[in-house]
Design an enzyme around this catalytic site. Structure first.
Site, PDB file in Angstrom:
ATOM      1  N   GLY A   1      47.682  46.536  41.688  1.00 21.06           N
ATOM      2  CA  GLY A   1      48.859  46.980  42.438  1.00 21.06           C
ATOM      3  C   GLY A   1      49.494  45.827  43.187  1.00 21.06           C
ATOM      4  O   GLY A   1      49.305  44.667  42.809  1.00 21.06           O
TER       5      GLY A   1
ATOM      6  N   LEU B   1      52.546  44.979  43.148  1.00 19.12           N
ATOM      7  CA  LEU B   1      53.171  44.330  41.998  1.00 19.12           C
ATOM      8  C   LEU B   1      54.281  43.364  42.409  1.00 19.12           C
ATOM      9  O   LEU B   1      55.051  43.636  43.318  1.00 19.12           O
ATOM     10  CB  LEU B   1      53.733  45.395  41.055  1.00 19.12           C
ATOM     11  CG  LEU B   1      52.700  46.413  40.552  1.00 19.12           C
ATOM     12  CD1 LEU B   1      53.374  47.434  39.637  1.00 19.12           C
ATOM     13  CD2 LEU B   1      51.542  45.729  39.826  1.00 19.12           C
TER      14      LEU B   1
ATOM     15  N   HIS C   1      53.635  40.336  37.546  1.00 24.01           N
ATOM     16  CA  HIS C   1      53.139  41.543  36.874  1.00 24.01           C
ATOM     17  C   HIS C   1      54.230  42.147  35.984  1.00 24.01           C
ATOM     18  O   HIS C   1      53.961  42.600  34.869  1.00 24.01           O
ATOM     19  CB  HIS C   1      52.755  42.623  37.898  1.00 24.01           C
ATOM     20  CG  HIS C   1      51.618  42.255  38.794  1.00 24.01           C
ATOM     21  ND1 HIS C   1      51.767  42.020  40.132  1.00 24.01           N
ATOM     22  CD2 HIS C   1      50.299  42.095  38.533  1.00 24.01           C
ATOM     23  CE1 HIS C   1      50.599  41.740  40.675  1.00 24.01           C
ATOM     24  NE2 HIS C   1      49.689  41.765  39.726  1.00 24.01           N
TER      25      HIS C   1
ATOM     26  N   GLY D   1      47.976  36.940  33.249  1.00 22.39           N
ATOM     27  CA  GLY D   1      48.796  35.784  33.630  1.00 22.39           C
ATOM     28  C   GLY D   1      47.960  34.510  33.685  1.00 22.39           C
ATOM     29  O   GLY D   1      46.816  34.532  34.150  1.00 22.39           O
ATOM     30  N   GLN D   2      48.561  33.417  33.246  1.00 22.58           N
ATOM     31  CA  GLN D   2      47.886  32.117  33.235  1.00 22.58           C
ATOM     32  C   GLN D   2      47.567  31.622  34.652  1.00 22.58           C
ATOM     33  O   GLN D   2      46.728  30.757  34.845  1.00 22.58           O
ATOM     34  CB  GLN D   2      48.775  31.107  32.486  1.00 22.58           C
ATOM     35  CG  GLN D   2      48.272  29.678  32.442  1.00 22.58           C
ATOM     36  CD  GLN D   2      46.895  29.554  31.792  1.00 22.58           C
ATOM     37  OE1 GLN D   2      46.548  30.328  30.889  1.00 22.58           O
ATOM     38  NE2 GLN D   2      46.106  28.599  32.264  1.00 22.58           N
TER      39      GLN D   2
ATOM     40  N   GLN E   1      39.964  33.357  35.468  1.00 21.39           N
ATOM     41  CA  GLN E   1      39.830  34.777  35.080  1.00 21.39           C
ATOM     42  C   GLN E   1      40.152  34.947  33.593  1.00 21.39           C
ATOM     43  O   GLN E   1      39.462  35.678  32.870  1.00 21.39           O
ATOM     44  CB  GLN E   1      40.773  35.625  35.942  1.00 21.39           C
ATOM     45  CG  GLN E   1      40.925  37.052  35.457  1.00 21.39           C
ATOM     46  CD  GLN E   1      41.629  37.938  36.460  1.00 21.39           C
ATOM     47  OE1 GLN E   1      41.060  38.294  37.471  1.00 21.39           O
ATOM     48  NE2 GLN E   1      42.870  38.317  36.196  1.00 21.39           N
TER      49      GLN E   1
ATOM     50  N   MET F   1      53.841  33.013  41.829  1.00 20.17           N
ATOM     51  CA  MET F   1      53.889  34.384  42.347  1.00 20.17           C
ATOM     52  C   MET F   1      52.471  34.894  42.561  1.00 20.17           C
ATOM     53  O   MET F   1      51.609  34.733  41.688  1.00 20.17           O
ATOM     54  CB  MET F   1      54.549  35.314  41.328  1.00 20.17           C
ATOM     55  CG  MET F   1      55.997  35.047  41.103  1.00 20.17           C
ATOM     56  SD  MET F   1      56.965  35.830  42.402  1.00 20.17           S
ATOM     57  CE  MET F   1      58.605  35.353  41.856  1.00 20.17           C
TER      58      MET F   1
ATOM     59  N   ARG G   1      49.248  37.513  47.388  1.00 21.23           N
ATOM     60  CA  ARG G   1      48.862  36.867  48.652  1.00 21.23           C
ATOM     61  C   ARG G   1      50.029  36.171  49.343  1.00 21.23           C
ATOM     62  O   ARG G   1      49.963  35.908  50.552  1.00 21.23           O
ATOM     63  CB  ARG G   1      47.783  35.815  48.392  1.00 21.23           C
ATOM     64  CG  ARG G   1      46.456  36.431  48.085  1.00 21.23           C
ATOM     65  CD  ARG G   1      45.536  35.404  47.501  1.00 21.23           C
ATOM     66  NE  ARG G   1      44.288  36.045  47.148  1.00 21.23           N
ATOM     67  CZ  ARG G   1      43.197  35.987  47.888  1.00 21.23           C
ATOM     68  NH1 ARG G   1      43.184  35.292  48.998  1.00 21.23           N
ATOM     69  NH2 ARG G   1      42.109  36.598  47.511  1.00 21.23           N
TER      70      ARG G   1
HETATM   71  O1  PAF Z   1      44.026  39.974  38.195  1.00 20.78           O
HETATM   72  C1  PAF Z   1      43.804  41.067  38.746  1.00 20.78           C
HETATM   73  O2  PAF Z   1      44.691  41.709  39.315  1.00 20.78           O
HETATM   74  C2  PAF Z   1      42.401  41.634  38.730  1.00 20.78           C
HETATM   75  O3  PAF Z   1      41.448  40.627  38.832  1.00 20.78           O
HETATM   76  C3  PAF Z   1      42.114  42.531  37.510  1.00 20.78           C
HETATM   77  C4  PAF Z   1      42.176  41.758  36.216  1.00 20.78           C
HETATM   78  C5  PAF Z   1      43.125  43.679  37.478  1.00 20.78           C
HETATM   79  C6  PAF Z   1      40.716  43.138  37.634  1.00 20.78           C
HETATM   80  O4  PAF Z   1      40.564  43.896  38.783  1.00 20.78           O
END
Ligand code: PAF
Length: 284
Positions: free
Chosen positions: A31, A33, A37, A147-148, A153, A184, A187
């Site tokens: 969320g 967003l 996103h 996203g890169q 992650q 973006m 935070r």
């Molecule tokens: O990147 C994020 O927003 C989170 O780490 C994800 C991939 C939705 C997992 O909670």
């Protein structure tokens, strides 16, 4: 657009579309967003028949309880943005739908998670890998979009997708930036106006290293020094780390050769931790 809370229901919906030969696209989010996103959602809409967006603030990926509590939540506003973009389903489960009573199975992606962000946020990637595995297993998308900006992650999710045998594509989209160059991030909302301006030093530092690389400097240590020196010029910012690593394995690189290399850094500014990265590739 429908908002679904139950795991069993989103599972059945997605299965029905797959059986009808529809391509299911998935954008996992927590969320809050922003334009980054929305870009993922737009791409998902273009490349698939059905777009499912999850909104779940995943408690297991927060090593700091205060950070979890402070995380912005506004389902009504997020849903309005997603409806506008033509999203088909939002999956917004409660925590006990994802982690039922007695939950005790976690996904650890070894070798990729102890350095960089992992060193500063112990347990973070275990939480991410676990929730993403649960979401992939529930939705079984054809393509999932990330996203890169969250490069580590991405590497972790690409690895778990391969290792656990998920038959799906991971699509990685370039970092979306504010006009200043600041990446973006949810935070950014926690930065004061003054700090938001100063935070652009992170992108500037990475760009300075990229310029040196393009100018013929292949040594990782020298490029890392350029990042450190640039960050030092902004007294409000402290550097947590700068890492120059193979994009897929996240192993440190000494001299940039023919593989895709990530230059990634994290700073703290006004009590907010920010990350960013660029890809350095000799073949470009
Ligand atoms: O990147 C994020 O927003 C989170 O780490 C994800 C991939 C939705 C997992 O909670």
């Amino acid at each position: 657009m429908e908002i679904i809370n139950r795991r069993q229901r989103i599972f059945s919906i997605s299965r029905k579309f797959r059986r009808d030969d529809k391509k299911v696209g998935f954008v996992p989010t927590m969320g809050a967003l922003h334009a980054g996103h929305l870009k993922l959602v737009e791409e998902c809409r273009q490349r698939t028949d059905i777009t499912i967006v999850s909104i779940f603030v995943n408690p297991t990926q927060f090593n700091d309880k205060a950070d979890l509590e402070k995380y912005p939540r506004d389902l009504t506003q997020d849903a309005a943005m997603l409806a506008e973009l033509g999203v088909d389903y939002i999956y917004a489960p409660d925590a006990d739908e994802i982690y039922p009573e007695g939950f005790s199975t976690y996904v650890d992606v070894e070798g990729l998670t102890s350095r960089m962000e992992g060193a500063f946020r112990p347990g973070h990637f275990r939480g991410v890998a676990t929730v993403v595995t649960i979401l992939f297993n529930t939705i079984r998308p054809d393509i999932a979009f990330f996203g890169q900006k969250d490069a580590q992650q991405v590497a972790v999710i690409e690895r778990l997708t391969r290792d656990l045998g998920f038959e799906m594509e991971i699509a990685v989209l370039p970092t979306v930036r504010e006009p200043s160059g600041l990446a973006m991030s949810s935070r950014n909302e926690r930065l004061s106006d003054a700090d938001r301006k100063k935070a652009v030093v992170l992108f500037d530092a990475l760009c300075a290293a990229e310029r040196a690389f393009k100018g013929g400097e292949p040594n990782a240590a020298s490029l890392a020094e350029i990042v450190k020196d640039t960050i030092k010029k902004e007294p409000a910012a402290t550097l947590d780390y700068v890492s120059i690593v193979d994009r897929k394995t996240l192993q440190p690189i000494e001299k940039i050769g023919d593989s895709e290399v990530l230059i990634a850094a994290a700073i703290e500014i006004g009590g907010v931790r920010l990350i960013d990265n660029l890809i350095l590739d000799n073949r470009q």
